[in-house]
Design a protein around this motif. Structure first.
Motif, short mmCIF file in Angstrom:
data_model
loop_
_atom_site.label_atom_id
_atom_site.label_comp_id
_atom_site.label_asym_id
_atom_site.label_seq_id
_atom_site.Cartn_x
_atom_site.Cartn_y
_atom_site.Cartn_z
N PRO A 116 11.68 38.78 0.85
CA PRO A 116 13.07 38.57 1.41
C PRO A 116 13.29 37.20 2.17
O PRO A 116 12.22 36.93 2.88
CB PRO A 116 13.26 39.89 2.04
N LYS A 133 13.46 45.83 -0.26
CA LYS A 133 12.67 45.32 -0.98
C LYS A 133 11.55 45.88 -1.71
O LYS A 133 11.57 46.35 -2.83
CB LYS A 133 11.77 44.01 -0.44
N PHE A 244 15.73 36.03 -2.20
CA PHE A 244 14.23 36.13 -2.04
C PHE A 244 13.61 34.67 -2.27
O PHE A 244 14.56 33.80 -2.84
CB PHE A 244 13.83 37.11 -3.29
#
Length: 445
Positions: A116, A133, A244
């Motif tokens: 992330p 995530k 990301f």
């Protein structure tokens, strides 16, 4: 005996391991994974938060035991501390025992995925700021959802949009913050995002768009305040979902990468160094609408690239066909699907493309019910090739994105797409299927 080291095992790693062992059952394949699980479908996190998952265990489609049965040597809860591409060694540490070791390899597969994006904002390390995530994040989010009365979701991309929707449906007060001026701004153009934003307002979600987060502040009452350049938003906790980045620090400087760290791979999944392959969120993709390498972290890309590693790891045999980044999302009663370039995406890349919009019912008016579909098609004005499309309706229009994905990959022009033989049956569509209809409008533009 050929030894393969696979570093990371979510989607690309799982499919790389299985495809290598299928092609070369006599090879030694060592899989290194920091977590205790593999193959987690993180796209289901928001659905689990909203109580739409039958069994969270089914959010995994493989397991360490299954990969071991296929012939892999699994190193779970193991952190790879160093990769030496030139010397062909992997150094690793068992996170349970602390033991360290080194494995010489013949082939290296980097499927370390993504991390992330966590910018250096004051207070971002607060325990009241949650990531979205992996499995551990999912468990924590599910637990917090049971008690939280309010949440601030930072990031209005796919993950943030879905989380905001699901939190609102279970009665949590939601504020959705994004630095861009629209929700899903990188995925859809304004005629569609306007409809989505109205759905959020109808469900009591506060939209704080065009606001950049500048700090997180813990409060004495156990809440957190998200400070932006336009105001403050306080809630029981915040979720950070702003994107990301490639998790490739282990090989940074040893193979060629994009500026963001994504490993540049060729059509056979090979990096710039012999015997080093990469796939999934750690690697680039060939983005067919532009014809250039790009970074598009999607599970679908990871699966296809992982499979190709096994087919090409000994000799280059099967080329990567590229991606259109086709995707879809459900927000309340709206189904959204897209493939290829939006007008906004083309503008950000400095590309000259044209777009056309069409809204019409998906099936004839004599049916007892029907619903409008918003279709947007983009194309190159010079060679007229299709570059992308977006669809939005209260009925399932997801298949339309797959149709356009195939058209882009096959280099169809808008004229060709307008003349495709699409079916007609009143239960399903109009005499002219809406994909063909929007293509006809583009062809006449």
């Amino acid at each position: 005996m050929t030894t393969v080291a696979i570093v990371g095992c979510t989607h690309a790693g799982v499919f790389a391991a299985t495809s290598i062992l299928r092609e070369h059952p006599d090879w030694q394949v060592h899989v290194f994974e920091r977590n205790a699980t593999v193959s987690f479908l993180s796209c289901g996190i928001a659905l689990w938060v909203g109580d739409h998952v039958s069994d969270p265990k089914k959010m995994f489609y493989s397991s360490p035991a299954e990969l071991e049965r296929a012939g892999a040597t699994m190193h779970m809860r193991t952190n790879v501390t160093n990769v030496d591409v030139a010397k062909k060694t992997v150094e690793f540490e068992d996170l349970e025992s602390g033991d360290t070791s080194t494995l010489p390899f013949d082939k290296l597969v980097v499927t370390t995925g993504s991390l992330p994006v966590v910018p250096p904002i004051p207070g971002i390390d607060s325990g009241h700021v949650q990531l979205c995530k992996n499995w551990d994040n999912a468990v924590e989010l599910k637990e917090r959802a049971a008690d939280a009365k309010s949440v601030v979701v930072v990031g209005a991309g796919y993950i943030g949009a879905e989380l905001a929707e699901q939190f609102s449906l279970i009665g949590t007060k939601v504020t959705l913050v994004d630095a861009l001026d629209r929700v899903l701004a990188n995925n859809f153009d304004k005629p569609i995002t306007d409809q989505v934003e109205q759905r959020y307002r109808d469900h009591g979600v506060e939209l704080a768009l065009g606001e950049k987060v500048t700090a997180f502040r813990d409060n004495e009452d156990g809440t957190v305040t998200v400070v932006t350049d336009a105001g403050e938003h306080t809630a029981d906790f915040a979720v950070l979902a702003i994107g990301f980045r490639p998790n490739t620090d282990l090989v940074r400087g040893q193979v060629m990468t994009l500026p963001n760290g994504a490993i540049i791979v060729d059509e056979f999944m090979r990096s710039s160094e012999p015997d080093v392959f990469a796939a999934g969120d750690a690697a680039t993709v060939l983005y067919n609408p532009t014809g250039k390498p790009d970074y598009i972290p999607l599970a679908t890309n990871a699966v296809r690239q992982g499979l190709l590693v096994g087919q090409n790891i000994e000799e280059p045999t099967r080329k990567y066909m590229g991606t259109q980044a086709a995707s879809a999302v459900q927000v309340y009663d709206l189904s959204l699907a897209a493939s290829g370039l939006t007008q906004g995406g083309a503008d950000r890349r400095g590309m000259d493309i044209r777009s056309v919009e069409l809204t019409e019912d998906y099936r004839p008016a004599f049916m007892e019910s029907t619903a409008p579909v918003t279709s947007i098609l983009t194309w190159d004005p010079e060679d007229r090739t299709v570059k992308g499309a977006q669809f939005c309706s209260t009925v399932d229009i997801s298949g339309a994105a797959n149709v356009v994905s195939l058209a882009i990959q096959s280099k169809y022009t808008v004229d060709m797409l307008a003349n495709v033989d699409f079916l007609f049956q009143p239960n399903f569509d109009q005499p002219v299927y809406y994909v063909g209809a929007v293509a006809m409008k583009a062809a006449q533009a």
